[in-house]
Design a protein around this motif. Structure first.
Motif, PDB file in Angstrom:
ATOM      1  N   PHE A   8      34.491  38.303  55.004  1.00  0.00           N
ATOM      2  CA  PHE A   8      34.602  39.072  53.770  1.00  0.00           C
ATOM      3  C   PHE A   8      33.231  39.429  53.205  1.00  0.00           C
ATOM      4  O   PHE A   8      32.998  40.567  52.803  1.00  0.00           O
ATOM      5  CB  PHE A   8      35.425  38.284  52.743  1.00  0.00           C
ATOM      6  N   GLU A   9      32.322  38.461  53.147  1.00  0.00           N
ATOM      7  CA  GLU A   9      31.000  38.719  52.577  1.00  0.00           C
ATOM      8  C   GLU A   9      30.252  39.804  53.351  1.00  0.00           C
ATOM      9  O   GLU A   9      29.574  40.636  52.758  1.00  0.00           O
ATOM     10  CB  GLU A   9      30.173  37.418  52.531  1.00  0.00           C
ATOM     11  N   LEU A  12      31.876  43.064  52.415  1.00  0.00           N
ATOM     12  CA  LEU A  12      31.536  43.416  51.040  1.00  0.00           C
ATOM     13  C   LEU A  12      30.115  43.966  50.947  1.00  0.00           C
ATOM     14  O   LEU A  12      29.857  44.889  50.174  1.00  0.00           O
ATOM     15  CB  LEU A  12      31.705  42.198  50.122  1.00  0.00           C
ATOM     16  N   SER A  19      29.787  45.240  45.508  1.00  0.00           N
ATOM     17  CA  SER A  19      29.211  43.901  45.638  1.00  0.00           C
ATOM     18  C   SER A  19      28.465  43.508  44.366  1.00  0.00           C
ATOM     19  O   SER A  19      28.587  42.383  43.882  1.00  0.00           O
ATOM     20  CB  SER A  19      28.287  43.852  46.847  1.00  0.00           C
ATOM     21  N   VAL A  31      41.490  33.562  50.012  1.00  0.00           N
ATOM     22  CA  VAL A  31      41.391  34.691  50.929  1.00  0.00           C
ATOM     23  C   VAL A  31      42.625  34.694  51.817  1.00  0.00           C
ATOM     24  O   VAL A  31      43.016  33.663  52.355  1.00  0.00           O
ATOM     25  CB  VAL A  31      40.111  34.592  51.791  1.00  0.00           C
ATOM     26  N   GLY A  33      44.859  37.128  54.772  1.00  0.00           N
ATOM     27  CA  GLY A  33      44.790  38.241  55.707  1.00  0.00           C
ATOM     28  C   GLY A  33      46.152  38.478  56.312  1.00  0.00           C
ATOM     29  O   GLY A  33      47.075  37.701  56.142  1.00  0.00           O
TER      30      GLY A  33
END
Length: 148
Positions: A8-9, A12, A19, A31, A33
């Motif tokens: 994710f990071e 992002l 961000s 999180v 999915g």
């Protein structure tokens, strides 16, 4: 990166303005999915019953082809339905719809699987996207082959 997937990071970071707006905020959930998204029905027809659209089966929502598939199958079902109803709408009377679905779905599934394969292989994806960008006629021919 977990099992070849981007986290994710990392994703992002591709959107600096978003961000920046999220910096310092705590997530309000875990999180989550989804996937794989493929759904398969053993059959699309039974006595007095027919599945249309995503309920009939799909590979992934990636291409949006589900709508084209749903419209093509609904048209096929609408054409044969009066005769099928006159025959009691048995699974045998609805079988032509099943055959139409299989024919239309095959093209859709091939294309979606190819796009998913490209999505997982950046070394292959980049040159393919570059080629299609330089040769829009090729992209149009591929798209026409799938949608037509």
């Amino acid at each position: 990166v977990v099992e070849g997937r981007v986290g994710f990071e990392t994703l992002l970071a591709r959107f600096p303005r978003l961000s920046e707006r999220l910096t310092g905020l705590e997530p309000d959930s875990h999180v989550r999915g989804a996937g794989p998204l493929a759904r398969v029905a053993r059959a699309r027809v039974a006595d007095r019953f027919a599945l249309v659209g995503d309920a009939a089966g799909y590979v992934d929502a990636l291409t949006g082809e589900g709508l084209s598939l749903a419209f093509a199958c609904a048209e096929s079902l609408g054409t044969l339905l009066p005769d099928a109803l006159a025959k009691g709408a048995t699974s045998d009377a609805l079988r032509p719809y099943e055959e139409c679905f299989q024919r239309v779905f095959r093209k859709y599934a091939w294309t979606t699987r190819a796009l998913l394969m490209l999505a997982r292989r950046p070394r292959l994806r980049r040159p393919v996207v570059r080629l299609l960008g330089k040769s829009p006629w090729l992209f149009e021919r591929i798209l026409h082959a799938v949608v037509a």
